[in-house]
Design a protein around this motif. Structure first.
Motif, mmCIF file in Angstrom:
data_model
loop_
_atom_site.group_PDB
_atom_site.id
_atom_site.type_symbol
_atom_site.label_atom_id
_atom_site.label_comp_id
_atom_site.label_asym_id
_atom_site.label_seq_id
_atom_site.Cartn_x
_atom_site.Cartn_y
_atom_site.Cartn_z
ATOM 1 N N MET A 144 65.942 12.706 40.823
ATOM 2 C CA MET A 144 66.993 12.901 39.831
ATOM 3 C C MET A 144 67.776 11.603 39.666
ATOM 4 O O MET A 144 67.481 10.600 40.315
ATOM 5 N N THR A 145 68.777 11.639 38.828
ATOM 6 C CA THR A 145 69.581 10.439 38.607
ATOM 7 C C THR A 145 70.647 10.257 39.672
ATOM 8 O O THR A 145 71.358 9.255 39.665
ATOM 9 N N THR A 146 70.747 11.207 40.579
ATOM 10 C CA THR A 146 71.706 11.109 41.674
ATOM 11 C C THR A 146 71.036 10.479 42.888
ATOM 12 O O THR A 146 69.919 10.849 43.257
ATOM 13 N N VAL A 147 71.715 9.520 43.490
ATOM 14 C CA VAL A 147 71.204 8.904 44.711
ATOM 15 C C VAL A 147 71.017 9.994 45.765
ATOM 16 O O VAL A 147 71.905 10.815 45.991
ATOM 17 N N LEU A 164 79.570 13.759 48.309
ATOM 18 C CA LEU A 164 78.813 14.986 48.084
ATOM 19 C C LEU A 164 79.597 15.949 47.186
ATOM 20 O O LEU A 164 79.045 16.559 46.264
ATOM 21 N N ASP A 165 80.890 16.067 47.443
ATOM 22 C CA ASP A 165 81.741 16.951 46.638
ATOM 23 C C ASP A 165 81.758 16.531 45.171
ATOM 24 O O ASP A 165 81.783 17.387 44.269
ATOM 25 N N LYS A 166 81.744 15.239 44.945
ATOM 26 C CA LYS A 166 81.826 14.718 43.588
ATOM 27 C C LYS A 166 80.445 14.589 42.927
ATOM 28 O O LYS A 166 80.341 14.137 41.787
ATOM 29 N N GLY A 167 79.392 14.981 43.641
ATOM 30 C CA GLY A 167 78.049 14.934 43.078
ATOM 31 C C GLY A 167 77.488 13.541 42.933
ATOM 32 O O GLY A 167 76.548 13.320 42.154
ATOM 33 N N LYS A 212 76.943 21.855 51.650
ATOM 34 C CA LYS A 212 76.843 20.800 50.639
ATOM 35 C C LYS A 212 75.445 20.169 50.628
ATOM 36 O O LYS A 212 75.116 19.410 49.729
ATOM 37 N N TRP A 213 74.647 20.468 51.653
ATOM 38 C CA TRP A 213 73.293 19.950 51.732
ATOM 39 C C TRP A 213 72.309 20.957 51.156
ATOM 40 O O TRP A 213 72.557 22.167 51.159
ATOM 41 N N THR A 214 71.176 20.442 50.695
ATOM 42 C CA THR A 214 70.043 21.310 50.360
ATOM 43 C C THR A 214 69.148 21.355 51.584
ATOM 44 O O THR A 214 68.654 20.323 52.035
ATOM 45 N N GLU A 218 76.242 1.582 48.636
ATOM 46 C CA GLU A 218 76.079 0.350 47.865
ATOM 47 C C GLU A 218 75.596 0.652 46.459
ATOM 48 O O GLU A 218 75.988 -0.040 45.502
ATOM 49 N N GLN A 219 74.751 1.682 46.333
ATOM 50 C CA GLN A 219 74.209 2.052 45.022
ATOM 51 C C GLN A 219 75.287 2.609 44.094
ATOM 52 O O GLN A 219 75.117 2.625 42.875
ATOM 53 N N LEU A 220 76.381 3.085 44.669
ATOM 54 C CA LEU A 220 77.445 3.694 43.863
ATOM 55 C C LEU A 220 78.425 2.682 43.309
ATOM 56 O O LEU A 220 79.235 3.015 42.437
ATOM 57 N N LYS A 221 78.345 1.455 43.821
ATOM 58 C CA LYS A 221 79.314 0.444 43.380
ATOM 59 C C LYS A 221 78.991 -0.054 41.980
ATOM 60 O O LYS A 221 77.859 -0.100 41.562
#
Length: 300
Positions: A190-193, A223-226, A251-253, A297-300
């Motif tokens: 998906m587009t989420t890390v 995790l809360d913020k997706g 919050k985990w799958t 780092e990927q979120l920056k």
């Protein structure tokens, strides 16, 4: 530079590698197949020395003989070769590997022996470093060799399939698993890390690591913020697996798969993957800390 060159030489080139017979406890001295090279002193950097060594390492080996060589001695030589291999320029390392494979490709016996040495040194559980891109070249060459019997290839064909699926830089493969609700689910990039943890919930070290992850405030917030997803998946069927994962973060799958080690490369325990927002594998068989740090780092 003499001290530096000597350190490089002795750390990479051992003329008296020893193995221990685990039954007889006899120490066996392995005689090298050829004289291992050393880098010229005028080469200043570790990369320059490594480039030279990977390019010229096999120059003194006799490739003309059609008979087998001592496998332990070849393993020792390849172990020495693997040290500059990890520090050399990527293009130099690939070129040196291609040159070596071109030399041995018409000798199926030697090709099989070299592949065994590569497996021992840069792929298997006793390897000091994993160099998948190089090992894949050995696998492709061996599997495509028509003179090697099919039964000799089977293991390497399986390795080739898994490594090709799960190479860093490739899109993460999809897989099916059973969720906590008992329904079949499918993971797809998906587009989420995403951090995928393939593991055994009964492992003591993992239990401690899980508690640390669940108490990581920054990770919980992400995790809360997706912004980040975490999947904890048992790669193989386990009776009462749901009991083993009771209390895991909601919050985990969390789920259980079957024979997922035939899809993903799981040489580490647990086997941790980091998937980027483009769906490609950023890290594999890494540590949890490295995966979490890289994810941020990927979120920056």
């Amino acid at each position: 530079m003499k001290i530096f060159n000597r350190l490089i030489l002795y750390s990479m080139i051992s003329f008296s590698a020893l193995t221990i017979d685990t039954f007889a406890q006899d120490i066996i001295e392995i005689q090298p197949l050829f004289e291992y090279p050393s880098a010229p002193e005028e080469l200043a950097t570790l990369e320059e020395k490594s480039d030279y060594l990977v390019e010229h390492f096999w120059d003194s080996m006799d490739f003309k003989s059609k008979s087998t060589v001592d496998q332990n001695a070849l393993n020792d030589a390849f172990k020495v070769f693997s040290v500059p291999l990890r520090w050399a320029n990527r293009d130099k390392a690939i070129a040196a590997t291609n040159k070596l494979l071109q030399t041995i490709s018409k000798n199926p016996t030697l090709l099989l022996q070299f592949t065994k040495a590569a497996e021992e040194t840069i792929y298997g559980p006793r390897a000091e470093v994993w160099v998948d891109e190089v090992y894949l070249k050995f696998l492709n060459t061996l599997v495509s060799n028509k003179k090697i019997p099919a039964q000799r290839k089977k293991k390497y064909e399986d390795q080739l399939k898994v490594l090709s699926n799960a190479l860093v830089g490739n899109v993460a493969p999809e897989f099916k698993f059973e969720g906590l609700d008992g329904r079949e689910a499918t993971y797809f990039p998906m587009t989420t890390v995403t951090i995928i943890i393939f593991g055994d919930p009964r492992d003591t070290d993992w239990r401690i690591s899980r508690l640390r992850m669940e108490s990581n405030a920054a990770l919980t917030d992400a995790l809360d913020k997706g912004k980040i997803n975490i999947l904890y998946i048992l790669p193989n069927k386990l009776d009462n697996w749901k009991n083993e994962v009771s209390g895991y973060s909601s919050k985990w799958t969390v789920g259980c798969g079957d024979k997922l080690n035939e899809i993903y490369d799981m040489r580490a325990t647990p086997s941790v993957y980091l998937i980027g927002s483009d769906g490609k594998i950023l890290l594999k068989n890494t540590t949890l800390n490295m995966a979490v740090n890289k994810a941020f780092e990927q979120l920056k």
